[in-house]
Design a protein around this motif. Structure first.
Motif, PDB file in Angstrom:
ATOM      1  N   VAL A 218      45.399  37.851  45.646  1.00 56.71           N
ATOM      2  CA  VAL A 218      45.103  37.015  44.478  1.00 56.71           C
ATOM      3  C   VAL A 218      44.177  37.769  43.511  1.00 56.71           C
ATOM      4  O   VAL A 218      44.367  37.719  42.287  1.00 56.71           O
ATOM      5  N   GLN A 219      43.225  38.499  44.051  1.00 57.91           N
ATOM      6  CA  GLN A 219      42.334  39.281  43.182  1.00 57.91           C
ATOM      7  C   GLN A 219      43.112  40.342  42.404  1.00 57.91           C
ATOM      8  O   GLN A 219      42.889  40.538  41.210  1.00 57.91           O
ATOM      9  N   VAL A 220      44.031  41.017  43.092  1.00 56.82           N
ATOM     10  CA  VAL A 220      44.840  42.040  42.421  1.00 56.82           C
ATOM     11  C   VAL A 220      45.718  41.376  41.349  1.00 56.82           C
ATOM     12  O   VAL A 220      45.791  41.847  40.204  1.00 56.82           O
ATOM     13  N   ALA A 221      46.357  40.272  41.704  1.00 58.63           N
ATOM     14  CA  ALA A 221      47.227  39.570  40.751  1.00 58.63           C
ATOM     15  C   ALA A 221      46.437  39.158  39.507  1.00 58.63           C
ATOM     16  O   ALA A 221      46.928  39.266  38.373  1.00 58.63           O
ATOM     17  N   THR A 222      45.217  38.709  39.721  1.00 66.45           N
ATOM     18  CA  THR A 222      44.361  38.279  38.611  1.00 66.45           C
ATOM     19  C   THR A 222      44.058  39.443  37.666  1.00 66.45           C
ATOM     20  O   THR A 222      44.174  39.313  36.441  1.00 66.45           O
ATOM     21  N   ARG A 223      43.716  40.592  38.245  1.00 64.42           N
ATOM     22  CA  ARG A 223      43.397  41.770  37.420  1.00 64.42           C
ATOM     23  C   ARG A 223      44.637  42.273  36.680  1.00 64.42           C
ATOM     24  O   ARG A 223      44.553  42.719  35.543  1.00 64.42           O
ATOM     25  N   VAL A 224      45.783  42.216  37.347  1.00 63.84           N
ATOM     26  CA  VAL A 224      47.029  42.654  36.697  1.00 63.84           C
ATOM     27  C   VAL A 224      47.340  41.723  35.524  1.00 63.84           C
ATOM     28  O   VAL A 224      47.665  42.171  34.414  1.00 63.84           O
ATOM     29  N   ALA A 225      47.215  40.416  35.743  1.00 65.11           N
ATOM     30  CA  ALA A 225      47.487  39.442  34.674  1.00 65.11           C
ATOM     31  C   ALA A 225      46.541  39.683  33.503  1.00 65.11           C
ATOM     32  O   ALA A 225      46.958  39.648  32.330  1.00 65.11           O
ATOM     33  N   ASP A 226      45.301  39.931  33.814  1.00 58.61           N
ATOM     34  CA  ASP A 226      44.300  40.189  32.780  1.00 58.61           C
ATOM     35  C   ASP A 226      44.664  41.440  31.965  1.00 58.61           C
ATOM     36  O   ASP A 226      44.661  41.422  30.732  1.00 58.61           O
ATOM     37  N   GLY A 227      45.014  42.508  32.675  1.00 54.02           N
ATOM     38  CA  GLY A 227      45.368  43.769  32.008  1.00 54.02           C
ATOM     39  C   GLY A 227      46.610  43.614  31.139  1.00 54.02           C
ATOM     40  O   GLY A 227      46.668  44.130  30.012  1.00 54.02           O
ATOM     41  N   LEU A 228      47.609  42.899  31.645  1.00 53.07           N
ATOM     42  CA  LEU A 228      48.846  42.710  30.878  1.00 53.07           C
ATOM     43  C   LEU A 228      48.590  41.826  29.660  1.00 53.07           C
ATOM     44  O   LEU A 228      49.105  42.095  28.565  1.00 53.07           O
ATOM     45  N   ALA A 229      47.787  40.775  29.837  1.00 50.20           N
ATOM     46  CA  ALA A 229      47.508  39.859  28.722  1.00 50.20           C
ATOM     47  C   ALA A 229      46.756  40.583  27.602  1.00 50.20           C
ATOM     48  O   ALA A 229      46.996  40.327  26.423  1.00 50.20           O
ATOM     49  N   LYS A 230      45.883  41.495  27.992  1.00 45.35           N
ATOM     50  CA  LYS A 230      45.133  42.264  26.990  1.00 45.35           C
ATOM     51  C   LYS A 230      46.069  43.138  26.169  1.00 45.35           C
ATOM     52  O   LYS A 230      45.912  43.267  24.960  1.00 45.35           O
TER      53      LYS A 230
END
Ligand code: ZN
Length: 294
Positions: free
Chosen positions: A133-145
């Motif tokens: 979940v932590q990895v998914a969160t960081r990936v989502a954050d990076g993609l959204a940026k």
């Protein structure tokens, strides 16, 4: 479960603050490159169809521990919007290459697991739902940026991903309620975080574990000691990494069979490259609980 909901809140806050900086690949979409197929599968569930996701290692014949990166891998990492590495000494080749990328997600570093990155920490964190979940969160954050137009989609995908994990949490608790403290043995320490999750105890002798991670392999006495556990009545199942079978693990599998100790598989690379991460984790719970109930 409460912990996962808290994680999700953090995820949403992170995404709300996202801004656009448009780093897109040749397809016009942002891209995620992960060192292994398991981390790519996590990223793919977050990306949906809005980003290109690929893994450097997706063949069960490849061993991430001692892979050597080539020029093509270097190029893939340098072009990625987001890179995902396992970290913790697992895939140093990828950690090195990823350092040039703008958003690097290091699974061990972001896992939030106690002792993460310290000496003796078990680095196979893809079996930890918290780390995923932590990895998914960081990936989502990076993609959204990088891709503000699809930020809402990444956020929704992250919520779906997290709720699937939460559903698995309930299944893990059922296994834990039934089989807490059940002893198992592992041919390699790949499933440690899965076992911690469901409260199963890995009773593999320390000398065997240390030996199995060295180039020389476990000593004859360590293997004998592990083998004798099979007939001790203390062991309910044997965890096998089918992707790195060698004479020692073959011997343990044979002695488990002879003693009627069930075996189940744990993986470093997805057994099927098209599998989703949550299906992979669900299958792991199913095969573990099946083995324990035999
Ligand atoms: Zn390993």
């Amino acid at each position: 479960m409460r912990r996962l909901i808290a994680l999700l809140t953090v995820a949403l806050l992170a995404l709300t603050g996202a801004c656009s900086s448009d780093a897109k690949g040749s397809s016009g979409k942002p891209s995620v490159v992960a060192s292994t197929s398991v981390w790519a599968a996590v990223a793919r569930q977050v990306a949906g169809g809005h980003a290109d996701v690929s893994a450097i290692l997706d063949s069960p014949q490849q061993d991430p521990h001692d892979y050597e990166a080539n020029a093509q891998d270097k190029l893939a990492f340098s072009r990625a919007t987001v890179t995902v590495v396992n970290g913790g000494g697992y895939d140093d080749w990828a950690t090195k290459l990823a350092s040039s990328s703008s958003t690097v997600v290091n699974a061990v570093e972001v896992s939030g697991l106690p002792g993460a990155g310290e000496d003796g920490f078990n680095e196979h964190v893809w079996y930890s739902p918290t780390a995923a979940v932590q990895v998914a969160t960081r990936v989502a954050d990076g993609l959204a940026k990088a891709d503000a137009a699809n930020a809402a989609a990444y956020r929704e995908n992250l919520i779906t991903f997290t709720s699937k994990i939460t559903a698995l949490e309930a299944r893990a608790q059922q296994i834990a309620a039934k089989d807490t403290g059940a002893g198992i043995v592992s041919t390699e320490p790949v499933g440690a975080h899965l076992f911690a999750w469901v409260g199963v105890k890995d009773v593999t002798p320390e000398a065997y574990v240390t030996g199995s991670e060295s180039d020389a392999g476990p000593s004859v006495s360590a293997v004998n000691q592990t083998e004798s556990l099979m007939t001790s009545g203390r062991v309910r199942a044997l965890a096998v990494n089918p992707q790195t079978s060698d004479p020692v693990s073959d011997r343990l599998v044979a002695s488990a069979k002879a003693a009627k100790v069930p075996t189940f598989d744990v993986y470093e690379i997805l057994p099927d490259a098209t599998m989703s991460y949550t299906d992979f984790l669900a299958a792991a719970l199913t095969s573990l609980s099946k083995a324990l109930s035999q």
